[in-house]
Motif scaffolding. Sequence first.
Motif, mmCIF file in Angstrom:
data_model
loop_
_atom_site.group_PDB
_atom_site.id
_atom_site.type_symbol
_atom_site.label_atom_id
_atom_site.label_comp_id
_atom_site.label_asym_id
_atom_site.label_seq_id
_atom_site.Cartn_x
_atom_site.Cartn_y
_atom_site.Cartn_z
ATOM 1 N N ASN A 78 -68.474 19.996 -93.648
ATOM 2 C CA ASN A 78 -68.468 20.309 -94.920
ATOM 3 C C ASN A 78 -69.543 20.701 -95.554
ATOM 4 O O ASN A 78 -69.618 21.110 -96.396
ATOM 5 N N VAL A 79 -70.163 19.376 -95.841
ATOM 6 C CA VAL A 79 -71.225 18.702 -96.478
ATOM 7 C C VAL A 79 -72.447 19.920 -96.060
ATOM 8 O O VAL A 79 -72.981 20.155 -96.798
ATOM 9 N N THR A 137 -71.500 23.456 -97.760
ATOM 10 C CA THR A 137 -71.574 24.101 -98.496
ATOM 11 C C THR A 137 -73.464 23.200 -99.299
ATOM 12 O O THR A 137 -73.624 24.600 -100.330
ATOM 13 N N MET A 138 -74.681 22.208 -99.158
ATOM 14 C CA MET A 138 -75.784 22.127 -98.786
ATOM 15 C C MET A 138 -76.950 24.257 -98.434
ATOM 16 O O MET A 138 -77.981 24.499 -99.870
ATOM 17 N N LYS A 191 -75.029 26.680 -98.504
ATOM 18 C CA LYS A 191 -74.217 28.030 -99.221
ATOM 19 C C LYS A 191 -75.331 28.220 -100.675
ATOM 20 O O LYS A 191 -75.712 29.193 -101.156
ATOM 21 N N ASP A 192 -75.210 26.946 -101.232
ATOM 22 C CA ASP A 192 -76.066 26.594 -102.465
ATOM 23 C C ASP A 192 -77.413 27.156 -102.815
ATOM 24 O O ASP A 192 -78.135 27.815 -103.291
ATOM 25 N N ASP A 218 -77.914 30.915 -101.999
ATOM 26 C CA ASP A 218 -77.116 31.410 -102.995
ATOM 27 C C ASP A 218 -78.497 31.538 -104.596
ATOM 28 O O ASP A 218 -78.567 32.567 -104.906
ATOM 29 N N ASN A 258 -76.012 35.944 -100.557
ATOM 30 C CA ASN A 258 -74.710 35.515 -101.130
ATOM 31 C C ASN A 258 -74.056 37.050 -100.748
ATOM 32 O O ASN A 258 -72.566 37.243 -101.561
ATOM 33 N N ILE A 299 -69.516 29.262 -93.324
ATOM 34 C CA ILE A 299 -69.620 30.684 -94.907
ATOM 35 C C ILE A 299 -69.651 32.262 -94.442
ATOM 36 O O ILE A 299 -68.692 32.360 -95.835
ATOM 37 N N ASN A 333 -65.942 31.995 -95.178
ATOM 38 C CA ASN A 333 -65.799 32.021 -96.562
ATOM 39 C C ASN A 333 -64.934 33.229 -97.032
ATOM 40 O O ASN A 333 -64.997 34.151 -98.039
#
Length: 227
Positions: A98-99, A102-103, A105-106, A109, A114, A215, A218
């Motif tokens: 999950n970490v 998230t990293m 995906k950032d 983005d 995206n 990702i 989601n």
Amino acid sequence: MVNAIIKFYEKKISGYSLIFKHMKFIFYTYLVIGIILILLVFPALLMEHVILKIIFGVLIALFCVFFILLNTQAKRILKRKFKIEQRGFIWNDKDLINVRVTMLKDFLDQNEVNSVKKIEALMNLLSKEAERRKFTGLIIPGAFLAFTVPLWNHIVGSFFKNINNINIAIAYGLVLASVVLLFVIGYSMIKLALLEIVEHQNRKLKTLEGLLENIHFNYVLKDESSK
């Protein structure tokens, strides 16, 4: 984009960058001791030199100590940096998924990757690149095991030669089984540790593909809910 995402993986979300770089001394000492142990396992068992056997025994003790230190420190880093508490005996990086997602995906983005279509296009590129960089290795595990079988046969023969007492034979068998188990565990752990340093591009790309799938899923759910 493929090269950029690989560099991001190496510097930000690889196992080494997230965990092991924060305990370099323990990590590299553990790695060096493990490699020496693997190299010495057959000479120590086959040769009659007492000093070599003592050195081998000391290295086994150090390997166990540094394994415990590495395992404990990895759990502390997970708890301190990522608020992840692991109660199992041996730490694992599964809770870091999950970490990493998230990293990553950032990062995507920031580079305007995206949407479902863009993620799918990137996954396709990574898949093709992974296939292109596929590496089979010079020595496969089966060949390595085939090479060691005669050595193990010789070791077993040496251990049980001229032994008539069943209790002594059982004790020797337990010692030999412990050595074999240590060899297998040591080989597996050292292999994983080495992969964190000299991880092949194909493996990195496959890992990235797995993170991108999370990702992508989601984004698909988000699109479905917005209809």
